[in-house]
Design an enzyme around this catalytic site. Sequence first.
Site, PDB file in Angstrom:
ATOM      1  N   HIS A  29       0.842  -1.194   0.000  1.00 44.15           N
ATOM      2  CA  HIS A  29       0.000   0.000   0.000  1.00 44.15           C
ATOM      3  C   HIS A  29       0.884   1.253   0.000  1.00 44.15           C
ATOM      4  O   HIS A  29       2.098   1.173   0.236  1.00 44.15           O
ATOM      5  CB  HIS A  29      -0.954   0.004   1.211  1.00 44.15           C
ATOM      6  CG  HIS A  29      -0.272   0.030   2.539  1.00 44.15           C
ATOM      7  ND1 HIS A  29      -0.233  -1.045   3.391  1.00 44.15           N
ATOM      8  CD2 HIS A  29       0.417   1.007   3.161  1.00 44.15           C
ATOM      9  CE1 HIS A  29       0.437  -0.716   4.478  1.00 44.15           C
ATOM     10  NE2 HIS A  29       0.852   0.515   4.369  1.00 44.15           N
TER      11      HIS A  29
HETATM   12  P1  TYD Z   1      -2.531  -3.908   7.212  1.00 46.89           P
HETATM   13  O1  TYD Z   1      -2.587  -2.486   6.747  1.00 46.89           O
HETATM   14  O2  TYD Z   1      -3.090  -4.942   6.327  1.00 46.89           O
HETATM   15  O3  TYD Z   1      -1.051  -4.291   7.617  1.00 46.89           O
HETATM   16  P2  TYD Z   1       0.261  -4.333   6.663  1.00 46.89           P
HETATM   17  O4  TYD Z   1       0.146  -3.216   5.700  1.00 46.89           O
HETATM   18  O5  TYD Z   1       1.384  -4.182   7.607  1.00 46.89           O
HETATM   19  O6  TYD Z   1       0.333  -5.632   5.995  1.00 46.89           O
HETATM   20  O7  TYD Z   1      -3.245  -3.961   8.631  1.00 46.89           O
HETATM   21  C1  TYD Z   1      -3.789  -5.149   9.167  1.00 46.89           C
HETATM   22  C2  TYD Z   1      -5.073  -4.799   9.919  1.00 46.89           C
HETATM   23  O8  TYD Z   1      -4.789  -3.992  11.049  1.00 46.89           O
HETATM   24  C3  TYD Z   1      -6.053  -4.020   9.058  1.00 46.89           C
HETATM   25  O9  TYD Z   1      -7.352  -4.494   9.351  1.00 46.89           O
HETATM   26  C4  TYD Z   1      -5.934  -2.604   9.542  1.00 46.89           C
HETATM   27  C5  TYD Z   1      -5.538  -2.783  10.999  1.00 46.89           C
HETATM   28  N1  TYD Z   1      -4.699  -1.708  11.547  1.00 46.89           N
HETATM   29  C6  TYD Z   1      -5.174  -0.958  12.616  1.00 46.89           C
HETATM   30  O10 TYD Z   1      -6.318  -1.134  13.085  1.00 46.89           O
HETATM   31  N2  TYD Z   1      -4.377   0.014  13.143  1.00 46.89           N
HETATM   32  C7  TYD Z   1      -3.135   0.254  12.658  1.00 46.89           C
HETATM   33  O11 TYD Z   1      -2.422   1.143  13.177  1.00 46.89           O
HETATM   34  C8  TYD Z   1      -2.657  -0.539  11.555  1.00 46.89           C
HETATM   35  C9  TYD Z   1      -1.284  -0.313  10.976  1.00 46.89           C
HETATM   36  C10 TYD Z   1      -3.473  -1.506  11.033  1.00 46.89           C
END
Ligand code: TYD
Length: 143
Positions: free
Chosen positions: A50
């Site tokens: 992302h």
């Molecule tokens: P995600 O963005 O998929 O993690 P990465 O990019 O590291 O692979 O995040 C996983 C889940 O956690 C998603 O449902 C969003 C949630 N999340 C939060 O609630 N708070 C946060 O600060 C972060 C980074 C993610």
Amino acid sequence: MSLYKSISLSSLTDARGGLIAIESYKNIPFDIKRVYYLFGTDITESRGYHAHKNLKQLLICVSGSCEVTVDDGEGSEVVLLENPDQALLIEGLIWREMHNFSEGCVLLAIASELYDETDYIRNYDDFISYSKQVKEGLDECHS
Ligand code: TYD
């Protein structure tokens, strides 16, 4: 221009071990609003995929190692994080992916904003279109 900044964090190390302090505007260039960490990541998994519209973020492997791919839509670089005193600062419109997590890797993320799903761009084609729009907007401002 590089797609990221590498910040070398000063370590207060003595016979007992190491200690690193991170303070807003002292060794990082933003107010800290959120801290989170990735741990127990299966070594076969990758994360991220992302970009953010506004977020500034610092990534530090406090234990173990991983690779972070940063991509501005025109080129990409792979950064190996393997020391707790090595911080990767990502600002601006950068697509990021995390790969090759070592066993026991703990990846610390320090962020300039609270969690906000509307700040995410989770589709690579949308990221490219959004980046083009932003660059065209900037070009118009400068002409
Ligand atoms: P995600 O963005 O998929 O993690 P990465 O990019 O590291 O692979 O995040 C996983 C889940 O956690 C998603 O449902 C969003 C949630 N999340 C939060 O609630 N708070 C946060 O600060 C972060 C980074 C993610």
